[in-house]
Design a protein around this motif. Sequence first.
Motif, PDB file in Angstrom:
ATOM      1  N   HIS B  15       0.776  -1.159   0.046  1.00 40.47           N
ATOM      2  CA  HIS B  15       0.179  -0.029  -0.166  1.00 40.47           C
ATOM      3  C   HIS B  15       0.969   1.264   0.173  1.00 40.47           C
ATOM      4  CE1 HIS B  15      -3.453  -2.410   1.886  1.00 40.47           C
ATOM      5  NE2 HIS B  15      -3.627  -2.329   0.254  1.00 40.47           N
ATOM      6  N   VAL B  19       0.615   3.675  -2.988  1.00 38.29           N
ATOM      7  CA  VAL B  19       0.296   5.276  -2.537  1.00 38.29           C
ATOM      8  C   VAL B  19       1.218   6.260  -2.949  1.00 38.29           C
ATOM      9  CG1 VAL B  19      -0.221   6.880  -0.592  1.00 38.29           C
ATOM     10  CG2 VAL B  19      -1.524   4.551  -0.767  1.00 38.29           C
ATOM     11  N   VAL B  22       1.325   7.078  -6.407  1.00 31.13           N
ATOM     12  CA  VAL B  22       0.129   7.568  -6.957  1.00 31.13           C
ATOM     13  C   VAL B  22       0.399   8.835  -6.662  1.00 31.13           C
ATOM     14  CG1 VAL B  22      -2.384   7.952  -6.535  1.00 31.13           C
ATOM     15  CG2 VAL B  22      -1.253   5.911  -6.967  1.00 31.13           C
ATOM     16  N   MET B  26       0.814  11.537  -9.288  1.00 36.79           N
ATOM     17  CA  MET B  26      -0.516  12.453  -9.643  1.00 36.79           C
ATOM     18  C   MET B  26      -0.182  13.706  -8.862  1.00 36.79           C
ATOM     19  SD  MET B  26      -1.816  10.251 -11.705  1.00 36.79           S
ATOM     20  CE  MET B  26      -3.393  11.373 -11.800  1.00 36.79           C
ATOM     21  N   PHE B  28      -1.905  16.339  -8.808  1.00 32.26           N
ATOM     22  CA  PHE B  28      -3.177  17.011  -8.101  1.00 32.26           C
ATOM     23  C   PHE B  28      -3.305  16.499  -6.513  1.00 32.26           C
ATOM     24  CE2 PHE B  28      -5.941  13.684  -8.016  1.00 32.26           C
ATOM     25  CZ  PHE B  28      -5.838  12.801  -9.351  1.00 32.26           C
ATOM     26  N   MET B  41       8.857  13.672 -14.298  1.00 34.03           N
ATOM     27  CA  MET B  41       9.042  13.813 -15.902  1.00 34.03           C
ATOM     28  C   MET B  41      10.180  13.351 -16.419  1.00 34.03           C
ATOM     29  SD  MET B  41       6.193  15.351 -17.015  1.00 34.03           S
ATOM     30  CE  MET B  41       5.857  16.452 -18.016  1.00 34.03           C
ATOM     31  N   GLU B  42      11.295  13.839 -15.879  1.00 29.82           N
ATOM     32  CA  GLU B  42      12.668  13.357 -16.033  1.00 29.82           C
ATOM     33  C   GLU B  42      12.860  11.954 -16.177  1.00 29.82           C
ATOM     34  OE1 GLU B  42      14.999  15.657 -17.856  1.00 29.82           O
ATOM     35  OE2 GLU B  42      15.311  16.796 -15.858  1.00 29.82           O
ATOM     36  N   PHE B  45      11.132  10.452 -19.341  1.00 29.81           N
ATOM     37  CA  PHE B  45      11.743  10.439 -20.545  1.00 29.81           C
ATOM     38  C   PHE B  45      12.855   9.630 -20.705  1.00 29.81           C
ATOM     39  CE2 PHE B  45       8.957  13.253 -21.576  1.00 29.81           C
ATOM     40  CZ  PHE B  45       8.941  14.614 -20.894  1.00 29.81           C
ATOM     41  N   GLU B  94      -0.539   0.635 -14.630  1.00 29.26           N
ATOM     42  CA  GLU B  94      -1.880   0.620 -15.564  1.00 29.26           C
ATOM     43  C   GLU B  94      -2.367  -0.774 -15.566  1.00 29.26           C
ATOM     44  OE1 GLU B  94      -1.775   2.757 -19.059  1.00 29.26           O
ATOM     45  OE2 GLU B  94      -0.339   4.253 -17.932  1.00 29.26           O
ATOM     46  N   LYS B  97      -4.040  -1.715 -12.801  1.00 29.52           N
ATOM     47  CA  LYS B  97      -5.412  -1.298 -12.383  1.00 29.52           C
ATOM     48  C   LYS B  97      -6.298  -2.043 -13.551  1.00 29.52           C
ATOM     49  CE  LYS B  97      -2.974   2.714 -11.498  1.00 29.52           C
ATOM     50  NZ  LYS B  97      -2.622   3.644 -12.409  1.00 29.52           N
ATOM     51  N   ILE B 100      -7.799  -4.921 -12.076  1.00 28.21           N
ATOM     52  CA  ILE B 100      -8.835  -4.752 -11.106  1.00 28.21           C
ATOM     53  C   ILE B 100     -10.205  -4.438 -11.667  1.00 28.21           C
ATOM     54  CG2 ILE B 100      -9.402  -3.320  -9.219  1.00 28.21           C
ATOM     55  CD1 ILE B 100      -6.219  -3.077  -8.948  1.00 28.21           C
ATOM     56  N   LYS B 101      -9.924  -3.609 -12.710  1.00 29.24           N
ATOM     57  CA  LYS B 101     -11.291  -2.989 -13.442  1.00 29.24           C
ATOM     58  C   LYS B 101     -11.819  -4.067 -14.070  1.00 29.24           C
ATOM     59  CE  LYS B 101     -13.199   0.361 -16.227  1.00 29.24           C
ATOM     60  NZ  LYS B 101     -12.852   1.218 -17.541  1.00 29.24           N
ATOM     61  N   LYS B 180       0.453   0.644 -26.261  1.00 29.21           N
ATOM     62  CA  LYS B 180       0.648   1.927 -25.374  1.00 29.21           C
ATOM     63  C   LYS B 180       2.237   2.195 -25.634  1.00 29.21           C
ATOM     64  CE  LYS B 180      -2.052   4.155 -22.480  1.00 29.21           C
ATOM     65  NZ  LYS B 180      -3.075   3.812 -21.510  1.00 29.21           N
ATOM     66  N   LEU B 186       6.459   6.003 -30.786  1.00 28.57           N
ATOM     67  CA  LEU B 186       6.547   7.099 -31.532  1.00 28.57           C
ATOM     68  C   LEU B 186       6.377   8.188 -30.914  1.00 28.57           C
ATOM     69  CD1 LEU B 186       3.308   6.347 -33.764  1.00 28.57           C
ATOM     70  CD2 LEU B 186       5.369   6.800 -34.486  1.00 28.57           C
ATOM     71  N   GLN B 187       5.951   8.516 -29.730  1.00 26.59           N
ATOM     72  CA  GLN B 187       5.956   9.667 -29.193  1.00 26.59           C
ATOM     73  C   GLN B 187       7.375  10.071 -28.836  1.00 26.59           C
ATOM     74  OE1 GLN B 187       3.292   8.794 -26.125  1.00 26.59           O
ATOM     75  NE2 GLN B 187       1.824   9.921 -26.729  1.00 26.59           N
TER      76      GLN B 187
END
Lengths: 456, 286
Positions: B15, B19, B22, B26, B28, B41-42, B45, B94, B97, B100-101, B180, B186-187
């Motif tokens: 956990h 946690v 996340v 994330m 926010f 971010m670094e 990449f 992901e 997740k 789980i979904k 993905k 590509l990205q």
Amino acid sequence: MMKQLMRKIAITVMMILGAASAANAQLKVDVTRGNVEPIPMAFPHFVPQGDAVTAVGRLSEVGEKMANVITANLESTGLFSAIDRAAFIATLSSDEIRPNFATHWRPLGTQAMVTGRLKLLSDGQVQVEFRLWDVLAETQMVAMSYKTPVSNWRRIAHVISDKIYSRMTGEDGYFDTRVVYIAETGDPLNRKKRLAIMDQDGANQRFLTSGDYLVLTPRFSPSQQEITYLSYFNNKPRVYLFNITTNRFEVLGDFEKNMTFAPRFSPDGDSVILTLSEDGNSDIYLMDLSTRNTMRLTSHPGIDTSPSFSPDGTKIVFNSDRGGSQQLYVMDRNGKNIKRISHGNGRYATPVWSPRGDLIAFTKMGEGKFRIGVMRTDGTGERLLTNAYQDEGPTWSPNGRVLMFFRTTPYDNNGGGGDSSIWSVDLTGFNERKMPTPFNASDPAWSPPLPLTRAE
Amino acid sequence: MKDGQAGLIYSLGLHVVVVTTVWVGMPFLSNERDIPSTIPMEIEFVDITEETIAPAQAEEAPKEESKPSPQKETKYAAAEAPAPAPSEAVPTLEAVKKEIKRTPKPTTKPVVTERQKLTARVRPSSKPKPPSRFKTTRLAALIDKSVKKEVQKTVEAEEKPKLKAPPKTTVPSFSALKAKLATAALQDALKSQIYGCWNIPSGVKDVHTMQVKVRVFLRPDGNLLRPPQYVDAGDLNAAGREGYRTFAESARRAVQLCAPYERLPMERYDEWKDIEFNFDASEMTG
């Protein structure tokens, strides 16, 4: 409980990610890195429309000189690099307005270019027209035409440089400006210090005072072509006001036996803030230039000096030893709310508020050196921009992007050294350049943009 | 007791990891905006670029998607799914997740018939034993032929989730992960190319707060189909936006200078023919 919470968080996160990825059929690419390099530009010579002979040479020569001045100005910023004219594929003709970008200019790697034309008018004036082109988009970014006596060619080249700079960077240019400074001649023990002035690029050097009396700390008015400085005229240190255009000077208030120094204009140019020393105690005063009324702003037994206004005129930064060592303080225009902002090791002097308002430049003394630095107006984010033996006396370009200061070389054992010269440095600490001055030079002060009576 | 404790510790540890991931990932959820926004971010990449920039990998992804996945269905897809994961922390998360979904979906559907509800009520505690349920349903089928079809369906529905649920959940997430990764490849190819073309106007005031989207349409040869467009940039020539215009123009110049965009896989042209570059100078120390 914990598991459920985790599951909730995970599902929320997944839904957000899922929604984000489902929405874009289009490929999205985040670009968060790049380079900081000069933009390559081409500056072909300005082309004469009829190569007439003028008072300053043939029109074609004027066109060459103008292009050279513009090139030097823009290259001096460090933001642009000029492509060698020898590499040009084609020369422009006088009737060619739109260059052939794809075949002649793009292969050179140029991203922007400046073209110009000159025409001698029947009244003896010259018409100068210039265009700034985006070579990649093949569009005109800015274009302007000027009519002026041909003797003004250099001035117009600076004005054009400003237009190009401001279109390319989004900020005002600073090429059509001048710098006053102290020209020093003679041996170190008996030095003559004269007030001198030059164009921002070192051209048009001129003395403003004779050298019979000592002149120190010249400061430009931010709004007019006026200078305030300290002079020992008649062996009395007092603050004077000097108007460059009328060549007249006057003493700023007569404080009898008191000494005044470190003057600086308010942003509107209507008042001068200065230090007045009375019985060995220095405090800061504000003087209204029209009424000559003075207002005392600080009253502390310590030395308060070197005041400088914020560009909005609401605050004043100054240095004081009231805390034990020489540090920077900020106060309101009326002398209230005094707050220390410098907290680093070493001492701080000659603070100057940036015309942009976000930074304060200063001289920092410590580690056996004098260095130029900047900090935010609350004292955070201190950065030293230079690192030589002795750099001091910063002055801002009117757009707040460049600083000038003077650098003194250390004395050596053979009686040499101690030479001073004026340097400029970019706000980022890069692009240090020495200004060409005929003599030793110190204490530069940058003018506001020169007034234009006839433009566009 | 000991097992329980170990389990508790293990679960607590997991956990904490989830946690914090996340929390850090994330923005926010965290209050400190400055440092966390740049550092993750670094990492993102560097890893992807090195992994996916190799052309071989980029080509692999689409091929595998079509053929081997059905086979894996019968095998240990669940066990294999994590294999490609070590490359990245984000996809793994992901994938987890996704599982789980998706698991709840197939399990909830079959529990529609009243019969099952009843059986569930009858034996709530012990885990349902498939054989016993079989018997009851078959018995019902013998008694009443009209319900036979329905019953058999539920039987299948009951049986399938047991066996197929794991493959069903992991296979889509596996291929999604592949897709993905291919998109990320590509990205990244585009990113690493555009980095070299973007000349950031670092002196523009508040440049670190600026962001601009530039949309390009590419021809199959990688050249621009038409001039790049700003997305939602507003009137760049408006007074007071000179600094932003300089910033936006630097982005527009970058996408022009970078053309032609080569090294992009032809078979994925549909994906890269329309690109939106989001230029963001927040990592500049303006």
